[in-house]
Design a protein around this motif. Structure first.
Motif, PDB file in Angstrom:
ATOM      1  N   SER A 156     -11.693   5.902   4.686  1.00 17.70           N
ATOM      2  CA  SER A 156     -11.360   6.170   3.289  1.00 17.70           C
ATOM      3  C   SER A 156      -9.993   5.568   3.002  1.00 17.70           C
ATOM      4  N   LEU A 157      -9.862   4.889   1.860  1.00 17.39           N
ATOM      5  CA  LEU A 157      -8.579   4.300   1.499  1.00 17.39           C
ATOM      6  C   LEU A 157      -7.530   5.385   1.339  1.00 17.39           C
ATOM      7  N   LYS A 158      -6.339   5.110   1.825  1.00 17.35           N
ATOM      8  CA  LYS A 158      -5.229   6.022   1.590  1.00 17.35           C
ATOM      9  C   LYS A 158      -4.703   5.847   0.169  1.00 17.35           C
ATOM     10  N   LEU A 159      -3.916   6.815  -0.238  1.00 17.27           N
ATOM     11  CA  LEU A 159      -3.456   6.894  -1.615  1.00 17.27           C
ATOM     12  C   LEU A 159      -2.745   5.603  -2.044  1.00 17.27           C
ATOM     13  N   GLY A 160      -3.206   5.015  -3.123  1.00 17.79           N
ATOM     14  CA  GLY A 160      -2.596   3.811  -3.663  1.00 17.79           C
ATOM     15  C   GLY A 160      -3.164   2.520  -3.131  1.00 17.79           C
ATOM     16  N   MET A 161      -3.876   2.577  -2.014  1.00 16.75           N
ATOM     17  CA  MET A 161      -4.327   1.334  -1.400  1.00 16.75           C
ATOM     18  C   MET A 161      -5.429   0.640  -2.192  1.00 16.75           C
ATOM     19  N   GLU A 162      -5.996   1.309  -3.173  1.00 19.69           N
ATOM     20  CA  GLU A 162      -6.907   0.613  -4.080  1.00 19.69           C
ATOM     21  C   GLU A 162      -6.140  -0.417  -4.915  1.00 19.69           C
ATOM     22  N   ARG A 163      -4.803  -0.316  -4.926  1.00 18.91           N
ATOM     23  CA  ARG A 163      -3.955  -1.283  -5.639  1.00 18.91           C
ATOM     24  C   ARG A 163      -3.192  -2.184  -4.666  1.00 18.91           C
ATOM     25  N   ALA A 164      -3.616  -2.213  -3.392  1.00 13.14           N
ATOM     26  CA  ALA A 164      -2.883  -2.982  -2.390  1.00 13.14           C
ATOM     27  C   ALA A 164      -2.839  -4.471  -2.713  1.00 13.14           C
ATOM     28  N   ALA A 165      -3.860  -4.987  -3.379  1.00  9.28           N
ATOM     29  CA  ALA A 165      -3.872  -6.418  -3.702  1.00  9.28           C
ATOM     30  C   ALA A 165      -2.739  -6.804  -4.647  1.00  9.28           C
ATOM     31  N   ASP A 166      -2.129  -5.824  -5.324  1.00  6.94           N
ATOM     32  CA  ASP A 166      -0.992  -6.137  -6.190  1.00  6.94           C
ATOM     33  C   ASP A 166       0.127  -6.805  -5.401  1.00  6.94           C
ATOM     34  N   PHE A 167       0.315  -6.381  -4.139  1.00  6.75           N
ATOM     35  CA  PHE A 167       1.374  -6.980  -3.320  1.00  6.75           C
ATOM     36  C   PHE A 167       0.821  -7.706  -2.097  1.00  6.75           C
ATOM     37  N   ASN A 168      -0.493  -7.577  -1.864  1.00  7.14           N
ATOM     38  CA  ASN A 168      -1.104  -8.156  -0.673  1.00  7.14           C
ATOM     39  C   ASN A 168      -2.212  -9.147  -1.006  1.00  7.14           C
ATOM     40  N   GLY A 169      -2.385  -9.459  -2.282  1.00  8.38           N
ATOM     41  CA  GLY A 169      -3.419 -10.402  -2.673  1.00  8.38           C
ATOM     42  C   GLY A 169      -2.954 -11.839  -2.550  1.00  8.38           C
ATOM     43  N   SER A 170      -3.822 -12.757  -2.922  1.00 13.45           N
ATOM     44  CA  SER A 170      -3.466 -14.175  -2.814  1.00 13.45           C
ATOM     45  C   SER A 170      -2.409 -14.581  -3.827  1.00 13.45           C
ATOM     46  N   LEU A 171      -2.370 -13.889  -4.986  1.00 11.35           N
ATOM     47  CA  LEU A 171      -1.371 -14.184  -6.011  1.00 11.35           C
ATOM     48  C   LEU A 171      -0.583 -12.910  -6.277  1.00 11.35           C
ATOM     49  N   VAL A 172       0.723 -12.971  -6.039  1.00 11.35           N
ATOM     50  CA  VAL A 172       1.570 -11.790  -6.173  1.00 11.35           C
ATOM     51  C   VAL A 172       2.806 -12.149  -6.987  1.00 11.35           C
ATOM     52  N   VAL A 173       3.142 -11.288  -7.934  1.00  8.56           N
ATOM     53  CA  VAL A 173       4.362 -11.444  -8.708  1.00  8.56           C
ATOM     54  C   VAL A 173       5.318 -10.331  -8.310  1.00  8.56           C
ATOM     55  N   MET A 174       6.600 -10.676  -8.117  1.00 11.49           N
ATOM     56  CA  MET A 174       7.586  -9.723  -7.610  1.00 11.49           C
ATOM     57  C   MET A 174       8.904  -9.888  -8.336  1.00 11.49           C
ATOM     58  N   ALA A 175       9.647  -8.803  -8.433  1.00 12.50           N
ATOM     59  CA  ALA A 175      11.030  -8.854  -8.904  1.00 12.50           C
ATOM     60  C   ALA A 175      11.941  -8.864  -7.688  1.00 12.50           C
ATOM     61  N   ASP A 176      13.033  -9.604  -7.762  1.00  9.82           N
ATOM     62  CA  ASP A 176      13.967  -9.688  -6.641  1.00  9.82           C
ATOM     63  C   ASP A 176      15.387  -9.453  -7.149  1.00  9.82           C
ATOM     64  N   GLY A 177      16.222  -8.948  -6.243  1.00 13.35           N
ATOM     65  CA  GLY A 177      17.590  -8.626  -6.624  1.00 13.35           C
ATOM     66  C   GLY A 177      17.679  -7.420  -7.530  1.00 13.35           C
ATOM     67  N   VAL A 178      16.682  -6.528  -7.431  1.00 14.35           N
ATOM     68  CA  VAL A 178      16.608  -5.384  -8.333  1.00 14.35           C
ATOM     69  C   VAL A 178      17.626  -4.329  -7.920  1.00 14.35           C
ATOM     70  N   ASN A 179      18.388  -3.869  -8.883  1.00 15.65           N
ATOM     71  CA  ASN A 179      19.260  -2.711  -8.689  1.00 15.65           C
ATOM     72  C   ASN A 179      18.438  -1.490  -9.084  1.00 15.65           C
ATOM     73  N   ARG A 180      18.039  -0.708  -8.131  1.00 17.16           N
ATOM     74  CA  ARG A 180      17.060   0.354  -8.380  1.00 17.16           C
ATOM     75  C   ARG A 180      17.611   1.507  -9.210  1.00 17.16           C
ATOM     76  N   ASN A 181      18.902   1.790  -9.063  1.00 15.90           N
ATOM     77  CA  ASN A 181      19.493   2.966  -9.693  1.00 15.90           C
ATOM     78  C   ASN A 181      20.703   2.515 -10.493  1.00 15.90           C
ATOM     79  N   VAL A 182      20.595   2.580 -11.817  1.00 15.48           N
ATOM     80  CA  VAL A 182      21.615   1.974 -12.680  1.00 15.48           C
ATOM     81  C   VAL A 182      22.099   2.968 -13.729  1.00 15.48           C
TER      82      VAL A 182
END
Length: 910
Positions: free
Chosen positions: A585-611
């Motif tokens: 059974s897929l663990k929580l959230g892994m139905e969306r794993a292709a968002d970061f593990n698929g062939s095409l992935v978009v990412m933000a970099d240099g993010v300041n998480r707490n502003v």
């Protein structure tokens, strides 16, 4: 022609604990005192035999069949673990060692064609298995023994095809067949080759014929305009080979296999499949199963696994130190899942263990040569079987080089990894096993990629050897996420035996034993924070999702990394770092794993998480485009719950890696209170949705705090000035303060506390503190650590109602995670320059005298400790935390809010 009869099904079975059977000639008559089992059979599936190692006997009776002249009868076994001795009708046939690969005996003379035949097999699997290829069965997880793969009879001609290797050559457009024929040859014998489409076998694509002149032959068969095998187009071809007597026209033997036309190679750090760049997105797959242990329960189960893997974005499974069953490889070929194959390891370095290991390795390659899904053979994993001394042992280095050369000659169509994950000698893959926990170690993870793996790949080679453009693959990394215990109990209809951990003594620490969770859940006050184990598993899986997402994204932001293999595909018994639980059974959230593990992935970099509100931000956008799609479209971003949005045109062609510097620019809006926000990214190509991603943020207003009289006892002028800047009134007198903030727990502070004062003890320096009262500290591993990836930092958010904190402590704690905990459990540490184990002690009683607001544990709630706890005197309170608050107060929004909250709580108690 060949005729095959399965001998699977009902057999008689008897355990032989004292190994009397052979001395008492149990093979001479029907097996007494036996019971019926179904073969294939693993006797550890039965609770009464789950710990048994030793001898057992199998027996099956079956009717005879006529054996025509010129033909022989063969008895074949798919695999028996470990040693098999075989009798037919009381006549000794032979024996075989090796638990993973097939073997066979010619039984014509001992066979009774006109009556009943009695087949008897003695199986011996010794407890001492250090010189036996075992993989992780019996060392980490449940052991397996018995006739665990298929058994059959096969009638063959005296002259028959033993094996046929197909070596595809897409450059020359040929399929080269290497044929091995056994038995006597006649001048009139010819070999016919037929190649057909796997899905349309009625239409021959190539037909060749030649005289059969030798037991080893080679034939290049033209295959023009072949459809190339790939994960996207897993096209297969069938090969049928016949031996025919040209004089009579009689077909003596017919052999069938299938293959795919594909080519794997590398150059300048890049893998290429069929001349196109290949980026590995893999998962470690140890191929254990919750009921059947070592065999997939059904073809449907296999297809479902591969389907789920592809949906999560994976294109490769690394079959970890286990030779996979043929049916799994068939479906990998059919469905387009790449396979990295790896033989089971031995433990001890000896002449006998090397022979056994070599036999299993070669046996694996011989059996699985024609599976197009297999692109990589491993030789060793982490020097298991080399006794962890490859870097300094010239004999072992020469052994690995010779083995590489032998396997490359045997199979030039695939890549070879000499020593997966650790130091290399001669290899086609420069791979690494690196375990970091994120967000806690995000900076260490980035540095490890940049300064070690991508920055200095030569450091991963034995002295005197250097990389020659081998692709860099991070072939192990990952983080734990506890499964639903309720679902496991429902699946097993009770508690499985492995809850007690069935591995050997080297893998029986408390955090590796599921039963530990039952003992410690209430003891460490986790029931107050999470309610029950089910809710804890939810937050553990959320933490896992966050961690693996970030680990993978950091690799995909760096084009020097050619791929990765996450640990792991599924949970296995006590080890819970799978993206699916043990029941698949897929663990929580892994139905969306292709968002970061698929062939095409978009990412933000240099993010300041707490502003802070009012701050200006400028963040990069990175696109990882493994399938080289034309990037013609638009990238949209928004911060949910605000008016912040933007669109960025894309016109990047078929770039594999795109970075748009400072593409997201905004000023943080004024907000009423510190809260969570989400950055959402999406990519549209040709008007259609193509990729999405999300990032967790917090926004915090720069509001002044209520007036609290604080004594910053021995905290220094800088910290005191930051308190004043946040509206705190300072006093130098302990007795006149509402609260004392300190990193010194000396007698003056303790007396103040006992007399009804309120103390906030910022103990983030742990053992570096000169005055720490009765508290002891355990330093967490700062660098790479497999054990630490099982860890879990948690907090009771209700203690801080005005601070955005997650139970599982996420990116809001970026930069604040503790390096020290107050240990509840006993633990070990490495001391001295030679790394001797030092045994250290925890203090479980502290959980009875304290409120545990925040804590740490590993795995199944073992190796536990606290990072934020509160003790009470008659009227006072002592708050102790190892969170990194002291130097972050006033600059880090969440740290500031946490300290302010503690000060306000203390004032309210006055």
């Amino acid at each position: 022609m060949r005729e095959k009869q399965s001998l699977n099904g009902a057999w008689s079975f008897r355990i032989d604990r004292n190994d009397h059977g052979e001395r008492q000639a149990w093979y001479a008559s029907a097996l007494a005192e036996s019971r019926e089992v179904e073969v294939p059979h693993i006797w550890q599936r039965e609770d009464e035999h789950v710990h048994y190692c030793g001898t057992a006997w199998y027996e099956k009776s079956f009717d005879g069949v006529e054996i025509p002249a010129g033909r022989n009868l063969y008895l074949t076994f798919g695999a028996v673990d470990f040693q098999a001795r075989v009798w037919l009708n009381g006549t000794y046939i032979g024996e075989h060692e090796g638990g993973f690969t097939p073997f066979e005996f010619e039984i014509t003379k001992a066979f009774n064609p006109n009556g009943t035949n009695r087949l008897t097999v003695r199986v011996f699997d010794p407890q001492d298995n250090a010189e036996i290829p075992i993989g992780k069965q019996g060392s980490w997880y449940t052991r397996i023994s018995g006739i665990w793969q298929e058994v059959s009879l096969e009638l063959r001609s005296e002259c028959y095809i033993q094996r046929a290797y197909v070596l595809p050559d897409i450059d020359k457009e040929i399929a080269e067949v290497r044929l091995t024929v056994s038995g006597p040859l006649q001048k009139s014998y010819v070999v016919e080759y037929f190649i057909t489409d796997h899905l349309n076998p009625e239409l021959p694509l190539a037909v060749e014929e030649e005289a059969l002149t030798d037991g080893r032959m080679q034939r290049a068969i033209p295959l023009k305009d072949a459809i190339l095998w790939s994960p996207d187009i897993p096209h297969l071809y069938d090969l049928i080979i016949k031996i025919k007597d040209s004089g009579s026209g009689v077909v003596l033997d017919e052999y069938s296999t299938y293959f795919g036309m594909r080519k794997i190679e590398f150059a300048d750090g890049q893998l290429y499949l069929n001349r196109q760049p290949l980026f590995v997105r893999g998962a470690l797959d140890q191929a254990f199963y919750p009921d059947t242990i070592f065999i997939a329960p059904s073809d449907e189960w296999i297809r479902n696994e591969i389907r789920l893997g592809k949906e999560m974005g994976f294109n490769l499974l690394r079959k970890h130190i286990k030779i996979e069953i043929p049916r799994y490889l068939y479906w990998a070929d059919r469905m387009g899942m790449l396979i990295w194959a790896e033989p089971p390891n031995v433990v001890k370095w000896s002449a006998q263990s090397r022979t056994r290991f070599h036999d299993e390795l070669v046996g694996m390659i011989e059996r699985d040569f024609n599976h197009p899904s297999i692109l990589i053979w491993s030789l060793y994993n982490e020097e298991w079987g080399l006794e962890w001394d490859l870097a300094n042992d010239a004999e072992k280095q020469e052994h690995v080089i010779a083995l590489y050369d032998e396997i490359k000659q045997l199979d030039p169509t695939r890549l070879i990894c000499d020593n997966s994950g650790w130091i290399h000698v001669k290899t086609d893959i420069n791979d690494y096993h690196r375990y970091f926990v994120v967000p806690e170690q995000i900076q260490e993870w980035k540095s490890d990629i940049d300064q070690y793996m991508a920055g200095h790949p030569e450091q991963n080679y034995v002295t005197g050897y250097a990389p020659k453009g081998e692709p860099i693959i991070v072939s192990e990394f990952g983080v734990w996420g506890l499964p639903s215990v309720k679902k496991l109990l429902e699946f097993y209809e009770g508690e499985p035996s492995w809850f007690a951990n069935l591995g050997d003594d080297t893998h029986r620490e408390d955090f590796k034993m599921p039963l530990t969770a039952y003992r410690n859940f209430e003891k460490y006050q986790l029931d107050r924070v999470f309610g029950d184990l089910e809710n804890l598993s939810v937050h553990s899986q959320r933490r896992m999702f966050r961690a693996v997402k970030s680990l993978i994204e950091e690799m995909r932001k760096r084009p020097q990394i050619n791929g990765y293999v996450v640990t792991e595909f599924t949970d296995i018994e006590w080890e819970t770092n799978g993206w699916m639980d043990y029941t698949r059974s897929l663990k929580l959230g892994m139905e969306r794993a292709a968002d970061f593990n698929g062939s095409l992935v978009v990412m933000a970099d240099g993010v300041n998480r707490n502003v802070w509100s009012g701050e200006s931000q400028a963040w990069d956008i990175v696109i990882s485009n493994h399938d080289l799609r034309p990037l013609q479209g638009v990238l949209n971003w928004e911060i949910e719950g605000t008016d912040l949005t933007g669109s960025i045109p894309l016109n990047e062609g078929k770039s594999a890696h795109v970075r748009k510097s400072q593409a997201i620019r905004f000023t943080v809006p004024q907000v009423g209170q510190s809260a969570f926000y989400t950055l959402k990214l999406s990519v549209e190509l040709d008007g259609e949705f193509a990729a999405r991603n999300e990032e967790e943020l917090t926004f915090t207003p720069r509001s002044q705090s209520d007036s609290v009289k604080v004594c910053a006892y021995r905290m220094g002028a800088d910290f005191a000035s930051r308190l004043e800047a946040n509206g705190r009134a300072l006093t130098d007198e302990l007795s006149t303060s509402d609260v004392v903030v300190t990193s010194v727990l000396d007698n003056s502070v303790l007396e103040y506390y006992r007399n009804g004062g309120h103390v906030v003890f910022l103990a983030e320096e742990g053992d570096g503190l000169s005055d720490k009262g009765q508290f002891t500290f355990r330093e967490l591993v700062r660098g790479e650590s497999w054990d630490r990836t099982s860890s879990f930092n948690y907090v009771d958010p209700s203690f801080f109602p005005d601070v955005p904190l997650r139970h599982e402590m996420g990116w809001e704690m970026d930069g604040l995670f503790p390096d020290f905990i107050i240990p509840f459990s006993n633990y070990n540490k490495l001391g001295g320059t030679i790394g001797r184990v030092v045994y250290m002690f925890g203090n479980e009683s502290i959980t009875e005298s304290s409120e545990i607001v925040s804590g740490y544990f590993q795995g199944w709630i073992g190796q536990a400790g606290g990072s934020f706890l509160v003790q009470q005197s008659a009227q006072g309170s002592l708050t102790v935390t190892t969170w990194k608050l002291k130097n972050n107060y006033g600059t880090h929004p969440i740290a500031t809010r946490i300290v302010d909250s503690l000060l306000s709580k203390a004032k309210a108690k006055r």
